[in-house]
Motif scaffolding. Structure first.
Motif, PDB file in Angstrom:
ATOM      1  N   UNK A 153       0.839  -1.210   0.000  1.00  0.00           N
ATOM      2  CA  UNK A 153       0.000   0.000   0.000  1.00  0.00           C
ATOM      3  C   UNK A 153       0.867   1.251   0.000  1.00  0.00           C
ATOM      4  N   UNK A 154       1.928   1.211  -0.785  1.00  0.00           N
ATOM      5  CA  UNK A 154       2.898   2.314  -0.867  1.00  0.00           C
ATOM      6  C   UNK A 154       2.688   3.068  -2.168  1.00  0.00           C
ATOM      7  N   UNK A 155       2.684   4.417  -2.105  1.00  0.00           N
ATOM      8  CA  UNK A 155       2.470   5.242  -3.285  1.00  0.00           C
ATOM      9  C   UNK A 155       3.468   6.393  -3.302  1.00  0.00           C
ATOM     10  N   UNK A 156       3.925   6.772  -4.501  1.00  0.00           N
ATOM     11  CA  UNK A 156       4.944   7.807  -4.598  1.00  0.00           C
ATOM     12  C   UNK A 156       4.791   8.583  -5.912  1.00  0.00           C
ATOM     13  N   UNK A 157       5.030   9.904  -5.860  1.00  0.00           N
ATOM     14  CA  UNK A 157       5.095  10.708  -7.075  1.00  0.00           C
ATOM     15  C   UNK A 157       6.201  10.185  -7.997  1.00  0.00           C
ATOM     16  N   UNK A 158       6.012  10.373  -9.278  1.00  0.00           N
ATOM     17  CA  UNK A 158       7.120  10.088 -10.203  1.00  0.00           C
ATOM     18  C   UNK A 158       8.293  11.024  -9.933  1.00  0.00           C
ATOM     19  N   UNK A 159       8.000  12.278  -9.560  1.00  0.00           N
ATOM     20  CA  UNK A 159       9.064  13.251  -9.305  1.00  0.00           C
ATOM     21  C   UNK A 159       9.798  12.999  -7.997  1.00  0.00           C
ATOM     22  N   UNK A 160       9.226  12.164  -7.132  1.00  0.00           N
ATOM     23  CA  UNK A 160       9.871  11.885  -5.845  1.00  0.00           C
ATOM     24  C   UNK A 160      10.753  10.637  -5.892  1.00  0.00           C
ATOM     25  N   UNK A 161      10.784   9.960  -7.033  1.00  0.00           N
ATOM     26  CA  UNK A 161      11.567   8.724  -7.142  1.00  0.00           C
ATOM     27  C   UNK A 161      13.040   8.991  -6.820  1.00  0.00           C
ATOM     28  N   UNK A 162      13.577  10.101  -7.309  1.00  0.00           N
ATOM     29  CA  UNK A 162      15.005  10.388  -7.136  1.00  0.00           C
ATOM     30  C   UNK A 162      15.265  11.459  -6.079  1.00  0.00           C
ATOM     31  N   UNK A 163      14.472  11.489  -5.027  1.00  0.00           N
ATOM     32  CA  UNK A 163      14.683  12.486  -3.973  1.00  0.00           C
ATOM     33  C   UNK A 163      16.057  12.285  -3.335  1.00  0.00           C
ATOM     34  N   UNK A 164      16.745  13.382  -2.996  1.00  0.00           N
ATOM     35  CA  UNK A 164      18.069  13.249  -2.373  1.00  0.00           C
ATOM     36  C   UNK A 164      17.955  12.678  -0.961  1.00  0.00           C
ATOM     37  N   UNK A 165      18.893  11.841  -0.594  1.00  0.00           N
ATOM     38  CA  UNK A 165      18.829  11.170   0.713  1.00  0.00           C
ATOM     39  C   UNK A 165      19.452  12.000   1.833  1.00  0.00           C
ATOM     40  N   UNK A 166      20.513  12.742   1.502  1.00  0.00           N
ATOM     41  CA  UNK A 166      21.231  13.543   2.503  1.00  0.00           C
ATOM     42  C   UNK A 166      21.469  14.928   1.911  1.00  0.00           C
ATOM     43  N   UNK A 167      21.013  15.974   2.585  1.00  0.00           N
ATOM     44  CA  UNK A 167      21.179  17.328   2.062  1.00  0.00           C
ATOM     45  C   UNK A 167      21.524  18.294   3.187  1.00  0.00           C
ATOM     46  N   UNK A 168      21.930  19.492   2.799  1.00  0.00           N
ATOM     47  CA  UNK A 168      22.175  20.601   3.737  1.00  0.00           C
ATOM     48  C   UNK A 168      21.285  21.750   3.310  1.00  0.00           C
ATOM     49  N   UNK A 169      20.534  22.333   4.262  1.00  0.00           N
ATOM     50  CA  UNK A 169      19.669  23.464   3.954  1.00  0.00           C
ATOM     51  C   UNK A 169      20.131  24.683   4.733  1.00  0.00           C
ATOM     52  N   UNK A 170      19.693  25.866   4.286  1.00  0.00           N
ATOM     53  CA  UNK A 170      20.161  27.089   4.944  1.00  0.00           C
ATOM     54  C   UNK A 170      19.354  27.448   6.184  1.00  0.00           C
ATOM     55  N   UNK A 171      18.393  26.581   6.584  1.00  0.00           N
ATOM     56  CA  UNK A 171      17.604  26.824   7.784  1.00  0.00           C
ATOM     57  C   UNK A 171      18.070  25.984   8.976  1.00  0.00           C
ATOM     58  N   UNK A 172      19.161  25.255   8.800  1.00  0.00           N
ATOM     59  CA  UNK A 172      19.596  24.357   9.877  1.00  0.00           C
ATOM     60  C   UNK A 172      21.101  24.175   9.818  1.00  0.00           C
TER      61      UNK A 172
END
Length: 324
Positions: A153-172
């Motif tokens: 029962x798992x569903x995912x956007x096509x655009x979310x298939x290649x989401x990055x696993x580890x990132x750095x953001x400017x809010x943290x």
């Protein structure tokens, strides 16, 4: 390039005209000035898409009914491709029974019906067009064409298939990591401050155990620098390239004699100014500009990148420009 005699679009040979000419397409009736297909015997011209199209197709993502060629958009449709949300041009394919439409590009290059992507899910995923639901990966419900795993029962956007696993953001201050679900509890997004549903995919911090962020918020332009850090040592990219003086004002390592001030939008005089780091035009992107001279102008995204990352990006741009 030619289309043979007796094709489903026209009875005679069609040849692609290798120059820009003004014409009116015989199939859809719309004028244009692109490179047309032409029939020299009948003195008729066709758009490239119209000339190469067929009256109906069997489409893999809509197997129940054939899709028929349309050149006029029915008033009951939203004028967009159901798979990729592109607006229709002069010709498209449509099922009036299901109100399902695809543009010519999508008809010729449909997304794969099954997908194997071990990073995102352990089982094969199947495309399920035209459904409404909340997606496991990001918690959103804005795309009606998911990939699904029926047994989980798992569903995912096509655009979310290649989401990055580890990132750095400017809010943290620390790196954040993508998780299919968080620990049970009440979570708030570190960017929009709205609820993060813990059973959905989200980012969290391994150092700050109370920090979470929606996938869409974390990967927004201006929040994330676009670099996936999975497999990259933290020692490489953690050297700050700037010092915050006050809100909207920094000192940057590449121009440490003066302060840089943030400008959210470029004015008429800034439109053709190039970023010192990436050498691309500023246009309407947020950027930092020296308060005392015109020697330093940097896109905000480039300016806030750590020192070594700035250097790597600059080398990549120089290499790209040299190649082209």
């Amino acid at each position: 390039m030619t289309i043979g005699e007796g094709s489903e679009t026209h009875a005679h040979l069609l040849s692609l005209v290798p120059k820009m000419i003004t014409f009116t397409c015989h199939l859809c009736g719309l004028p244009d000035d692109r490179f047309p297909y032409a029939c020299n015997l009948c003195d008729l011209s066709f758009h490239k898409d119209c000339g190469e199209s067929t009256p109906e197709i069997n489409y893999s993502c809509h197997p129940k009914y054939l899709l028929k060629r349309f050149t006029r958009v029915p008033s009951y449709t939203d004028r967009k491709c159901c798979m990729y949300r592109n607006e229709f041009r002069n010709v498209f394919y449509h099922c009036s029974i299901c109100n399902f439409s695809v543009d010519v590009d999508c008809a010729n290059n449909p997304p794969p019906f099954t997908l194997v992507h071990p990073k995102i899910h352990e089982h094969s995923l199947i495309l399920m067009p035209r459904r409404n639901f909340v997606y496991n990966a990001c918690g959103m419900d804005d795309d009606p064409n998911p990939y699904v795993c029926p047994q989980c029962n798992f569903m995912i956007h096509r655009n979310c298939i290649d989401i990055p696993r580890v990132i750095k953001i400017n809010h943290h201050a620390h790196r954040i990591f993508y998780n299919h679900c968080l620990d049970a509890g009440d979570w708030k997004c570190g960017v929009c401050h709205k609820e993060v549903i813990w059973t959905r995919g989200a980012y969290s911090c391994s150092t700050c155990h109370d920090f979470s962020i929606h996938l869409r918020c974390a990967t927004r332009f201006g929040i994330w620098d676009g670099i996936d850090l999975e497999g990259i040592s933290e020692n490489i990219l953690e050297i700050k390239s700037y010092e915050v003086i006050e809100e909207g004002v920094i000192k940057h390592f590449s121009h440490d004699d003066h302060r840089l001030k943030l400008k959210e939008e470029s004015g008429a005089n800034d439109e053709y100014i190039l970023c010192k780091s990436c050498n691309y035009p500023i246009i309407s992107s947020p950027f930092y500009k020296c308060e005392e001279c015109d020697d330093c102008i940097l896109h905000k995204k480039m300016c806030l990148s750590p020192k070594k990352e700035n250097r790597f990006l600059l080398q990549d741009v120089v290499y790209f420009n040299h190649r082209t």
